[in-house]
Design an enzyme around this catalytic site. Structure first.
Site, PDB file in Angstrom:
ATOM      1  N   CYS C 129      26.363  33.972 -33.100  1.00  0.00           N
ATOM      2  CA  CYS C 129      27.111  35.222 -32.950  1.00  0.00           C
ATOM      3  C   CYS C 129      27.601  35.791 -34.285  1.00  0.00           C
ATOM      4  CB  CYS C 129      28.295  35.013 -32.020  1.00  0.00           C
ATOM      5  SG  CYS C 129      29.353  33.640 -32.489  1.00  0.00           S
ATOM      6  N   HIS C 223      34.261  39.228 -33.856  1.00  0.00           N
ATOM      7  CA  HIS C 223      34.262  38.644 -35.197  1.00  0.00           C
ATOM      8  C   HIS C 223      34.413  39.765 -36.224  1.00  0.00           C
ATOM      9  CE1 HIS C 223      33.382  34.969 -33.326  1.00  0.00           C
ATOM     10  NE2 HIS C 223      32.135  34.785 -33.662  1.00  0.00           N
TER      11      HIS C 223
END
Lengths: 332, 332, 332, 332
Positions: C129, C223
């Site tokens: 990810c 993120h």
């Protein structure tokens, strides 16, 4: 059902399109809602609230500080409906404080208010956000079993204090602030008014006693409340859940766009309601209740609730009241 | 006053020096206290608790899960004193649950316990951490005015659930968990025992009623409690503060190293106690109380308290009990 | 476009309807998505993944630990397409790692994989990810200007570590964890593969150098990455923004249901991207970039990005790849 | 070594004892340090900074906004030493910016400053708090191996923005703010000055290039920085650790009360430094470094550091500089 015709703010924003007024001097956006701004509304030029008139509108939403509301709201109420989130007129005898599905019959106060003040319009302020979940869950219990003593401790979200400055991050990280000035008095007072009976001379306060402690926690949105209630008539837990389920059934029939299917939703999951997971139930318009247990100390029940302080507890609650009053012919 | 002679843990750590046992397989330290590890104690080789004997020691601190405590603690209590943070023996009739400065007279139960069980030593478990602040602040009120009904909502720290796994960060960020299994029952039960009267046949539970709701909040250490208390005799707020101030005056005279100057500290700052700012008062050994107000619903007072759940509420509270019992001749 | 036919999990859940399998032994729900569970899917009976066959299905999504994937995925790939979030086969030479809109031409590897392994189906794992936002923003820069050195520091969300146990709340409150085991190696390696050129003999790694430091912060989802890039050809900031804007234009033409309008969205607000406000851009499928500045140290640019680690970075990214490969005839 | 003689603030506080000036109008305390206020200092009557003179004092600490410092500080510097945390004079050619243990030789600028300005005293501002950890860790590397390019991403604490209003809790919960106005420019500029060489004509800036991105995270105190450094001479990781260990050895010999034993402390725990656990190392006076790895992209090393922004990075750093300059005869 409702159409936005005008927007007003302080002179600082006046004359700019809303989309421009929402940019600060550093270029940062001050639009803080999770939904994007409707581009058509962003194109509306903001007026100065000191000069705005009620020409061409039938209803105004007022979301200003109490001292500003004090002067601003009557200026509009002379002619049109004012739905407000400010506390300025909340405690006046001829002013209703609507909680959707709970006290629509208080609309009778609007006629009294108009007569008293010689207005064509009226002022209808919403309750303090912390009162909303409490009064919403007490109402069905009061109707079905009679409510006596009520003890409540709240854990309230940051958004209740506003954003700028609001609560300083340094004050709330890894912390709880045990005091919110004036909040406890508001909840204790408003609950009795909202749950009061309307008569020809106005509202007689509900015959119950409410004591509470209000605290601030590090949660973005949504108020959590721990409630202990004395019931005058003994009630099984299933009867209590049934009473909550029935609340607002008549609201459904009206087909108001902002009305939730359940004003109060009960969850059997022992670890719910959790504020982050439950505050957005039905778009933040449903109060989620859980952990219903017998309470042998007061003689009644205890439970936890989560209600969204800026949805049903403020802006969207105001819209639902506007939808109702429009439907019932009080607007326009 | 106390000297560490032996350390024991599960077989996984046995045979290693403590300092080595505290490193995990990735090289990360599992020492989570804010004080550094005493290097001399780090040098002690950890024994396997399944084999450890009471040779050469007079007292053992037990901080294990309840099911392990159930078997381990009697093995030591045959010969020496066992001061425990486990709940395994907390509810047995001949076992005292000491709260420093509150119920030292319950030490009479030690003799009963020894006789009942044929032990030279004894087991002395501490209360659940959430009970500590509540019982500590109720005691002076009960002595001075009589306590009737008590309603409490707690907002408890993460450390109460342990660290690994403990509470998942995903579950608590921007959230409150409204349920801690078994916690409410413990607080309701232990408060009555701790505040009970000791007689020749043991403890008679305190004549009061306690109802509570326990929640978990995103706070590292320290439990916050919102308390509503019925007082049997009417008391002014200043009388209440004076009663708290007096608690534990006799404790001072004993000169125990871990005893705080004030078991209960009252603050007049309306925005206190705040858990991050007040949990470490007197090294986490003082319960800080504030927001004292009259409560007209129960007929008494309401207040907020902060107490440190792993200091007075667990490890350091256990040490203070050990110091007391040593001073009084129950150890060794 | 895709229809769910079967669900499989470990033997612990097998035989239960999904809705039942999601309740734990205490009655708490383990469904953690913000969208409610589709009731029709809740009715599907979960199979044991050890016994599930590929009968009646054309594609399987695999979201299991790497060691389980190692054995499970080839069993299905013999016959049908396997779209995976596991890393088990990510680094094998004949296995493509698709990043939507960036390297669809790597689909040529599927034929090589089928020939090498004698499979009718294939395995297609998604990237880590943390790699997603970085590779997505580097790709247009590499095509337009050539990318040399890349230095990245990430601040990653809790959800990347899973929920139970995941990151302990005690470890991350008021804290940053400066290390995520194996993460930096994955990002450095996968970026070169994803941005590599496909030829008749497979992929030749991209000719750039990537160094990164990966940290965990107290953020629920999304993120954030701080990126410094050397550009081989000098580029104005407007040229860089234009390059990002163009990425994935061809993707639009395919009309895939899960494709965002902009794979990379640039914001001029100097205080954005903010992870809580921007992670859900286009349903979490768009990487939001901001703070583009010239970087005189590397000779290129620096910027900040936010990408949703469990949407485009995992589950929804996998669905988009499945939609693409179905459209292109690789499935069924 | 230092004795507090006078305190000054704005006219709002002037005339009150410090202990009274620290109570706000609601009775809440504005003393936010974790140490209690020294009661003797609480008894000092606060003066109005507009009128305060340098009579009876030899040194003044100035912690005011830059625009106030601009006028206030020269007024005192005419006669006495001014140690400041403001940036007003930080970039003037004849003003030193001391970093303890790193550039004491810049004291030669004091003589130049006195001559230039005709002052008996001088102004000595400390660096921006974010520069402190970076310059502290770069210095030994520059001396031992030569530093070329430096790339840094910071994750800065809330306290750096002050408390009231500071960062709004609503802005930072579950979030990262990717921009701190003017911060990056300060770090890039100050690092070159602090690490510059002093000669007869003043400081020549260090011959290195620094590029950084500064962000705000939800951490109370302590800045975390991710650093990538090009080293001109190849260095093993053990050599780098040794260089850090040696920094400030000469500082020890001076016996200054506020000096830490290690200006830079290296930890081998791969999960450290963690800001909550490491910010208070040596009373917040030691920069804790970890995760040292080779960096093949820049040709050098990468590492993480934690430094306390309000201890060594501000107030206590200022005191240490005052202790040093007093010892060396620059004060009084």
């Amino acid at each position: 059902m409702l159409e936005v015709k005008k927007l007003a703010a302080s002179s600082r924003s006046a004359g700019k399109k809303l989309s421009a007024a929402l940019r600060d001097e550093k270029g940062a956006s001050r639009w803080m809602c999770s939904e994007p701004l409707d581009p058509q509304i962003g194109e509306i030029t903001v007026e100065d609230s000191a000069n705005m008139t009620s020409d061409g509108i039938k209803l105004v939403f007022s979301a200003v500080e109490a001292d500003v509301a004090k002067e601003l709201e009557p200026r509009f109420a002379k002619d049109i409906a004012v739905i407000s989130t400010a506390s300025a007129y909340r405690y006046e005898n001829d002013v209703p404080v609507f909680l959707p599905g709970v006290n629509w019959d208080h609309a009778a106060l609007i006629d009294i208010q108009r007569k008293n003040r010689g207005w064509k319009g009226f002022i209808s302020p919403g309750p303090n956000c912390t009162t909303v979940g409490l009064a919403m869950t007490l109402r069905p219990l009061d109707v079905a079993f009679g409510v006596g003593k009520v003890i409540m401790t709240s854990m309230q979200a940051l958004s209740g204090a506003g954003r700028s400055p609001g609560v300083s991050a340094m004050d709330i990280l890894d912390n709880i602030i045990p005091y919110i000035p004036k909040e406890e008095e508001k909840v204790e007072k408003e609950t009795l008014k909202i749950l009061g009976k309307i008569g020809p001379n106005g509202i007689s306060l509900a015959d119950m006693k409410v004591s509470c402690t209000c605290t601030r926690v590090n949660v973005l949105e949504g108020h959590t409340e721990s409630v202990f209630v004395e019931l005058k008539r003994k009630a099984g837990l299933d009867e209590v859940k049934a009473a909550w389920r029935e609340l607002g059934k008549d609201l459904q029939a009206l087909g108001l766009p902002s009305a939730p299917k359940q004003l109060v939703s009960y969850t059997d999951d022992p670890f719910r309601p959790q504020v982050r997971l439950d505050r957005d139930a039905e778009g933040g318009m449903s109060t989620v209740v859980g952990r219903l247990r017998e309470d042998t100390v007061l003689g009644g029940v205890k439970y936890m609730l989560v209600s969204h302080n800026t949805r049903m507890g403020a802006a969207k609650g105001a819209i639902l009241v506007a939808e109702y009053l429009t439907k019932k012919g009080y607007v326009g």
